[in-house]
Design a protein around this motif. Structure first.
Motif, mmCIF file in Angstrom:
data_model
loop_
_atom_site.group_PDB
_atom_site.id
_atom_site.type_symbol
_atom_site.label_atom_id
_atom_site.label_comp_id
_atom_site.label_asym_id
_atom_site.label_seq_id
_atom_site.Cartn_x
_atom_site.Cartn_y
_atom_site.Cartn_z
ATOM 1 N N SER A 1 27.520 -32.484 -16.376
ATOM 2 C CA SER A 1 26.354 -33.233 -17.074
ATOM 3 C C SER A 1 25.679 -34.214 -17.922
ATOM 4 O O SER A 1 24.585 -34.414 -17.243
ATOM 5 N N GLU A 2 27.250 -34.637 -18.392
ATOM 6 C CA GLU A 2 26.705 -35.835 -19.266
ATOM 7 C C GLU A 2 26.969 -37.260 -19.157
ATOM 8 O O GLU A 2 26.792 -37.704 -18.952
ATOM 9 N N LYS A 3 27.886 -36.999 -17.451
ATOM 10 C CA LYS A 3 28.339 -37.853 -17.099
ATOM 11 C C LYS A 3 27.604 -39.338 -15.959
ATOM 12 O O LYS A 3 26.416 -38.542 -16.108
ATOM 13 N N PRO A 4 27.351 -40.749 -16.825
ATOM 14 C CA PRO A 4 26.190 -41.067 -15.913
ATOM 15 C C PRO A 4 26.046 -41.503 -14.705
ATOM 16 O O PRO A 4 24.566 -40.809 -14.878
ATOM 17 N N ALA A 5 26.471 -41.121 -14.335
ATOM 18 C CA ALA A 5 25.750 -40.905 -12.432
ATOM 19 C C ALA A 5 25.283 -39.761 -12.372
ATOM 20 O O ALA A 5 24.089 -39.748 -11.720
ATOM 21 N N ALA B 1 28.986 -37.922 -6.299
ATOM 22 C CA ALA B 1 30.902 -38.050 -6.064
ATOM 23 C C ALA B 1 31.237 -39.206 -7.164
ATOM 24 O O ALA B 1 32.770 -38.397 -8.031
ATOM 25 N N LEU B 2 30.199 -39.875 -7.325
ATOM 26 C CA LEU B 2 30.559 -41.283 -8.243
ATOM 27 C C LEU B 2 30.466 -40.231 -10.302
ATOM 28 O O LEU B 2 31.827 -40.146 -10.328
ATOM 29 N N GLY B 3 29.854 -39.539 -10.533
ATOM 30 C CA GLY B 3 30.234 -38.673 -11.128
ATOM 31 C C GLY B 3 31.099 -37.180 -11.286
ATOM 32 O O GLY B 3 32.188 -37.378 -12.869
ATOM 33 N N VAL B 4 31.668 -37.090 -9.879
ATOM 34 C CA VAL B 4 32.827 -35.988 -10.001
ATOM 35 C C VAL B 4 33.823 -36.791 -10.198
ATOM 36 O O VAL B 4 34.919 -36.268 -10.795
#
Length: 370
Positions: free
Chosen positions: A76-80, A129-132
């Motif tokens: 949840s905290e990933k920028p994307a 996808a970028l977040g993962v």
């Protein structure tokens, strides 16, 4: 800390509203409902459709926004992912601040607004996808990402819901088309030829293969050219394109340095009483049994990963960058399941792969609402 990041630009009353709407019951529709309801595009029907969406879309969007806040492993905290979450909150706010729809001019304004919402969410798939990817970089090497069941289940729910939201918006917007194609009710073609759609998807996939490798196997199609049934051509095209593209790549790479004749990829369309089945068959060497269990997990791919080269996916074209971040097959299966079908892949390692795309002919299965 995460909560502050999430909400710094959103009021507490909006967040409370998201909680309230996210706990309401969703209302599923079927292909048949959509077709029958919209077969006559009258002002009254457009008004009823807009009023339904005015209530239904905030419920579906709120549910996803809430789910985006508590994903495992700190996803949840990933920028994307934060960016995607903001898009959902913005769209929820737009819908909730829109007044009741009472007249045709209200309906037209509402249609304009939901069209903008659809565009805002165009890049949700590559952005997630970028977040993962961002998550994967920071994970302990011992956590294999194909084992992240919770994340895979979340992505299945998330993307299935997205397909539904986009279908509802797209269907309503398409009803305003002043020159609809013959036999089309919004997104739905009442007399769609699966053979024609498969042919177009096969040609598109071949063009990409030619561009990437300089040559491409032939695509042979078998089936009754006069057979038609009601379906959404854009959904079918996306699924067949993905399957043929994978097959072409496998055959091309297997026979690239061989002096043997390159075998064609075959598409077979069969019309049964309950299902229309499309088989995409190749002799591209197949997939190992250990690999087969991973093909429907997100971020498993044998192609090079386009996300490694593109850090900003704001402008990425989803269809052409589909190869590489491992989303093509799982998302195609969701599209199949959305209207009561399915996608199965059977492989013979050392020989080739057969993919079976089952589409429900009856059109009366309800949306699977996550």
């Amino acid at each position: 800390m995460a909560a502050r990041k999430f909400y710094e630009s959103f009021s507490k009353s909006l967040i409370d509203d998201v909680r309230k709407w996210g706990s309401m019951k969703q209302t599923g529709v079927s292909l048949r409902n959509m077709m029958e309801f919209c077969s006559k595009t009258t002002e009254k029907n457009l008004l009823i459709s807009a009023q339904f969406l005015h209530k239904e879309l905030p419920i579906r969007i709120a549910r996803r926004a809430i789910e985006l806040e508590s994903l495992p492993y700190g996803l949840s905290e990933k920028p994307a992912v934060l960016k995607v979450h903001d898009w959902y909150l913005d769209s929820f706010r737009d819908l909730r601040s829109f007044p009741s729809i009472k007249t045709s001019s209200d309906e037209l304004e509402f249609t304009k607004m939901i069209k903008m919402i659809k565009v805002r969410h165009n890049n949700v798939v590559p952005m997630m996808a970028l977040g993962v990817q961002q998550l994967k970089k920071g994970l302990h090497p011992k956590i294999g990402y194909e084992n992240l069941d919770e994340i895979h289940q979340f992505l299945d729910r998330f993307y299935m819901s997205r397909i539904g939201i986009r279908m509802l918006i797209g269907q309503h917007v398409a009803l305003h088309d002043p020159n609809p194609a013959p036999n089309c009710v919004g997104y739905i073609h009442t007399k769609m030829s699966p053979l024609q759609v498969a042919k177009a998807a096969g040609e598109d996939a071949r063009a990409i293969c030619l561009r990437e490798y300089g040559s491409a196997p032939e695509v042979d199609i078998y089936g009754d050219p006069n057979f038609t049934f009601p379906y959404v051509p854009t959904h079918l095209e996306l699924m067949v394109f993905e399957l043929v593209k994978n097959s072409l790549r496998a055959v091309q790479e297997k026979f690239m340095d061989s002096d043997k004749l390159t075998p064609p990829v075959k598409i077979i369309v069969a019309d049964g009483i309950e299902d229309v089945t499309i088989k995409v068959s190749d002799e591209g060497g197949g997939i190992s049994r250990s690999g087969l269990s991973k093909i429907f997990t997100y971020l498993y791919s044998t192609a090079r990963n386009p996300l490694d080269e593109e850090s900003d996916l704001g402008t990425a074209d989803l269809t052409t960058t589909m190869a590489g971040y491992g989303y093509g097959l799982p998302i195609s299966r969701l599209y199949a399941r959305y209207f009561g079908g399915d996608l199965q892949v059977i492989s013979m390692e050392g020989y080739g792969t057969d993919a079976y795309l089952h589409l429900s002919r009856l059109g009366d299965s309800q949306e699977p609402l996550p």
